[in-house]
Scaffold this motif. Sequence first.
Motif, PDB file in Angstrom:
ATOM      1  N   TYR B 442       2.963  13.346  11.515  1.00 17.28           N
ATOM      2  CA  TYR B 442       3.844  13.668  10.372  1.00 17.28           C
ATOM      3  C   TYR B 442       3.345  13.285   8.925  1.00 17.28           C
ATOM      4  O   TYR B 442       3.545  12.358   8.366  1.00 17.28           O
ATOM      5  CB  TYR B 442       5.105  12.481  10.686  1.00 17.28           C
ATOM      6  N   LEU B 445       4.934  12.180   5.947  1.00 15.14           N
ATOM      7  CA  LEU B 445       5.401  10.649   5.821  1.00 15.14           C
ATOM      8  C   LEU B 445       4.293   9.909   5.450  1.00 15.14           C
ATOM      9  O   LEU B 445       4.232   8.800   4.605  1.00 15.14           O
ATOM     10  CB  LEU B 445       5.546  10.122   7.319  1.00 15.14           C
ATOM     11  N   ALA B 457      -0.567   1.408   4.520  1.00 18.81           N
ATOM     12  CA  ALA B 457      -0.215   1.691   5.835  1.00 18.81           C
ATOM     13  C   ALA B 457      -1.201   0.974   6.755  1.00 18.81           C
ATOM     14  O   ALA B 457      -2.447   1.203   6.799  1.00 18.81           O
ATOM     15  CB  ALA B 457      -0.254   3.132   6.282  1.00 18.81           C
ATOM     16  N   GLY B 458      -0.636  -0.035   7.353  1.00 20.14           N
ATOM     17  CA  GLY B 458      -1.400  -0.802   8.386  1.00 20.14           C
ATOM     18  C   GLY B 458      -1.362   0.076   9.847  1.00 20.14           C
ATOM     19  O   GLY B 458      -0.629   1.105   9.887  1.00 20.14           O
ATOM     20  N   ARG B 459      -2.061  -0.504  11.000  1.00 24.76           N
ATOM     21  CA  ARG B 459      -2.059   0.112  12.141  1.00 24.76           C
ATOM     22  C   ARG B 459      -0.579   0.392  12.711  1.00 24.76           C
ATOM     23  O   ARG B 459      -0.393   1.455  13.147  1.00 24.76           O
ATOM     24  CB  ARG B 459      -2.587  -0.579  13.233  1.00 24.76           C
ATOM     25  N   ARG B 460       0.401  -0.441  12.612  1.00 23.36           N
ATOM     26  CA  ARG B 460       1.575  -0.128  13.156  1.00 23.36           C
ATOM     27  C   ARG B 460       2.304   0.968  12.457  1.00 23.36           C
ATOM     28  O   ARG B 460       3.260   1.736  12.896  1.00 23.36           O
ATOM     29  CB  ARG B 460       2.599  -1.478  13.323  1.00 23.36           C
ATOM     30  N   ALA B 461       2.201   0.794  11.047  1.00 30.07           N
ATOM     31  CA  ALA B 461       3.057   1.878  10.484  1.00 30.07           C
ATOM     32  C   ALA B 461       2.278   3.337  10.545  1.00 30.07           C
ATOM     33  O   ALA B 461       3.011   4.204  10.758  1.00 30.07           O
ATOM     34  CB  ALA B 461       2.882   1.670   8.665  1.00 30.07           C
ATOM     35  N   LEU B 462       0.936   3.318  10.474  1.00 31.09           N
ATOM     36  CA  LEU B 462       0.500   4.553  10.963  1.00 31.09           C
ATOM     37  C   LEU B 462       0.592   5.012  12.273  1.00 31.09           C
ATOM     38  O   LEU B 462       0.867   6.329  12.645  1.00 31.09           O
ATOM     39  CB  LEU B 462      -1.173   4.368  10.822  1.00 31.09           C
ATOM     40  N   ASP B 463       1.153   4.214  13.256  1.00 27.17           N
ATOM     41  CA  ASP B 463       1.349   4.745  14.329  1.00 27.17           C
ATOM     42  C   ASP B 463       2.830   5.459  14.542  1.00 27.17           C
ATOM     43  O   ASP B 463       3.162   6.007  15.511  1.00 27.17           O
ATOM     44  CB  ASP B 463       1.700   3.482  15.430  1.00 27.17           C
ATOM     45  N   MET B 464       3.521   5.255  13.521  1.00 27.31           N
ATOM     46  CA  MET B 464       4.649   5.831  13.256  1.00 27.31           C
ATOM     47  C   MET B 464       4.568   7.405  12.657  1.00 27.31           C
ATOM     48  O   MET B 464       5.563   8.039  12.459  1.00 27.31           O
ATOM     49  CB  MET B 464       5.825   5.152  12.455  1.00 27.31           C
ATOM     50  N   MET B 465       3.390   7.638  12.251  1.00 22.35           N
ATOM     51  CA  MET B 465       3.099   8.875  11.781  1.00 22.35           C
ATOM     52  C   MET B 465       1.976   9.751  12.330  1.00 22.35           C
ATOM     53  O   MET B 465       1.832  10.638  11.924  1.00 22.35           O
ATOM     54  CB  MET B 465       2.505   8.647  10.249  1.00 22.35           C
ATOM     55  N   GLU B 466       1.382   9.173  13.300  1.00 23.55           N
ATOM     56  CA  GLU B 466       0.256  10.048  13.840  1.00 23.55           C
ATOM     57  C   GLU B 466       0.580  10.266  15.366  1.00 23.55           C
ATOM     58  O   GLU B 466       1.033   9.495  16.191  1.00 23.55           O
ATOM     59  CB  GLU B 466      -0.953   9.171  13.878  1.00 23.55           C
ATOM     60  N   LEU B 467       0.364  11.940  15.608  1.00 22.92           N
ATOM     61  CA  LEU B 467       0.808  12.292  16.664  1.00 22.92           C
ATOM     62  C   LEU B 467      -0.348  12.603  17.736  1.00 22.92           C
ATOM     63  O   LEU B 467      -0.232  13.311  18.722  1.00 22.92           O
ATOM     64  CB  LEU B 467       1.672  13.220  16.632  1.00 22.92           C
TER      65      LEU B 467
END
Lengths: 514, 514
Positions: B442, B445, B457-467
């Motif tokens: 995304y 985002l 963005a830390g790891r958990r935030a990036l996890d919401m944006m990387e597919l």
Amino acid sequence: MNGAESLVETLAGAGVEVCFANPGTSEMHFVAALDRIGGVRCVLGLFEGVATGAADGYARMAGKPASTLLHLGPGLANGLANVHNARRANTPTVNIVGDHAAYHKEYDAPLTSDIEGAARPFSDWVLTAADSRSVSRDGAAAVAAAMAPPGRVATLILSADASWGEADGPAPLPPVAARAPAPPETVAEAARVLRSGEPAVLFLGGPALRGPGLELAGRISADSGARLVSQTLSARVERGAGRVAPERLPYPVDAALETLAGTRHLLLVGTKPPVAFFAYPGKPSALSPPDCEVRKLAGPAEDVVGALEALAEELGARGTAAALQAHEPPSLPEGALTPERAAAAVGALLPEDSVVVDEAITASAAFFSKTRGAPPHDWLDVTGGAIGVGLPLAAGAAVACPDRKVLCLQADGSAMYTVQALWTQAREGLNITTIILNNRSYAILKQELANAGAGDAGRRALDMMELDRPALDWLALARGMGVEGGRAKTVEELERQLTAGLHSEGPYLIDLVL
Amino acid sequence: MNGAESLVETLAGAGVEVCFANPGTSEMHFVAALDRIGGVRCVLGLFEGVATGAADGYARMAGKPASTLLHLGPGLANGLANVHNARRANTPTVNIVGDHAAYHKEYDAPLTSDIEGAARPFSDWVLTAADSRSVSRDGAAAVAAAMAPPGRVATLILSADASWGEADGPAPLPPVAARAPAPPETVAEAARVLRSGEPAVLFLGGPALRGPGLELAGRISADSGARLVSQTLSARVERGAGRVAPERLPYPVDAALETLAGTRHLLLVGTKPPVAFFAYPGKPSALSPPDCEVRKLAGPAEDVVGALEALAEELGARGTAAALQAHEPPSLPEGALTPERAAAAVGALLPEDSVVVDEAITASAAFFSKTRGAPPHDWLDVTGGAIGVGLPLAAGAAVACPDRKVLCLQADGSAMYTVQALWTQAREGLNITTIILNNRSYAILKQELANAGAGDAGRRALDMMELDRPALDWLALARGMGVEGGRAKTVEELERQLTAGLHSEGPYLIDLVL
């Protein structure tokens, strides 16, 4: 600390351990807060219906709410069908829906819509957080509202500026409402009815289909001779060998009427009166016989287990042995693949302590029947009738129960509504075997066209029910989302595939060609 | 004749030629009626958002409404995100939503919900048909409501018994409201402003971006020196070589502010004042400069073309030659694949009279810019910002324009929301080439996290944006739904794939790996 951080810390403190998310711009501060505040695992879905369906499956198995994270009105709308199912399951649900900054709304930017209005028809509790300092208190209130019996849908709308503005800190979970006890006269009246010797049914739902509630119902039945019949679609049923095994009220109206024929007294235990799923010309909506007296022992939000305890006490049935289902799985079938033989193979191979998600639709009755004598397992239904919950429900159940095997019995037409859930299953390495019941049609509609008396289907009507032009390639779809699988065109192949799936780590999909 | 038959005949008589459908049990009589009554083509979607998005694309190109057919509250909910887009596009839309028989509603069967309540936040007109005899009249009123300027969303709720009960026959289309003309003083005031010599912008939307409206805006601009700027997201823009080419207001707030900097007068022509898509801390919501005077020449529902005619007349500009875009497609690019080079390849190869659907999100600006000098074509945007409309919009546009090539520029994250549309594209043999802009994230985002000042963005935030965990295999997904395609990892491969797609019959998907 900003509003979003205070909210994440409040959720974690209230025991909300998982957030099923599909965020957008207005949720960026919440997403950033997940990085900084520990305690909430975030699981991404590529479509909002995956997030809401997974939150339902998680809470059904974990016994406590997850949260969702959704993006404004359209994001909420995409999740509402499965919120509907969650609400009908009495699943505690905390939806967090991002919105524009409050001061931005008057500008009517393209994504603006009436989010409260969209949430209300599918929620028991809706609130727009007033500002960043109120967010934690509002979030705690949302969790408490969700956990109020029997389990409710709470939707909290979180404006972007309430996320990014200053906050004071997390808020504690307010007291959660308790289940109201059944009045003594209700229990006494129920006991009188059961002692009358007239044909009686305990109609079971909610907590009466699990653990001590189900056990007590079994003792009462053994003592009084009352039949046990469960509602058609349930959030979670504990069943299989060694457990009390109520009949299940069938979905077709005629079969349901036959099941309840002759019943003089129907006691509602954790559910509502039995009604037809749809109306059909010339058929009744109420399924209990006209001369049957319907009485409530305990409603879904009341103390169902306490009421059963009191009733057993009143009847002197607390020590009566309940009839328990024997361990008698079907033998492995042979011959051409039919829904019945597929169901028998599942019944023969189902592992102990598995979780079965049933969106098998027209094949559901066969699978339910053939697993009756399988090892003990949990069974999860499409409670609200909104198809497209199976794959997400399985994902949520697997997140809640990483040590159990989840088996998803999934009709092909329904699977397509939230097919994106396969990606989340792969991403999280979830322990799910999905059987796609691939009959290349909305088979239920072919039955329903006839049931509804709408006449014979011509070509254009059939075109609305047949999915074979083109046929879906389920293995390609699964592989496209990172899920391995195999195809079964014979009973032997199904057994091989099922064994492979049940022994694999992570998700596995079986294309069961009917 | 039953209610459903009277409704289908009414729709056909009112010019509604296509029904994008995802029906269920309560719609079986409507489906059966499609068999018996001619004139309405039924196109099946495997998810309701496909049906509503396709209805939007159809009506944008056909200039008249299609109908949808949806199944109770959850089915409607699944379609609402794209209804939101249609509403923001001012697309005439007739939603038909089946419901339980009226007498069945009090039983609160599992699929029961407040359908009117769910429809209202996303509709301009909502009605539950009173009974089978009123259905045809109610259906005709729905079509007239949808066609009222500027194009509105009408939702008709059709109880099962209103479908199967007796009806008298079809109803005629009532008079459709006309667009109100601009008052002479409004036109005179606009002319005065343009003659002042102060920096002015005609801010264009709706009918001012096509045909005679766009042509007149070009003449007025050439005469007065006023700049032409279009709204960011439009239902349909006619553009390319030989056409008047307004600037497009950029999506990023800073770029939009820069575009409008120095403007003293902004005239609204078929649109509303320019506003930021989202709010960001410390940035304004209104995009016109603080000292800019914003005036309406004609709102979206008013006679936009008539107002432009009157203004041109007042200015004596009717005979002035407008500046027209030259035919100057970009040359075929070379080198590694970037969004800009992909856009140049599309600009170089875009066929005349094609229809471009733009859900390219972060790559949209590059594609828009590089196709400016391509042969004349139509351009369709995600008007409401609800992602997941691209593939359905392309399907609907292709149904409306079977002789034109549809090119869908589709971001990967957005594509997944309504990926089921590929099946409808295959089933109907639609003439669509889809370019999946596969950046496995995304990406928007990642930009927005920074724009919103939410921190790193830390790891958990990036996890919401990387597919990319797992990566989606787009060719497998397409093949799974019957759509052929190919992969492009270099500029040369993209050119080859694009040529193949544009010359193939039926749908083709290009996995453009960025």
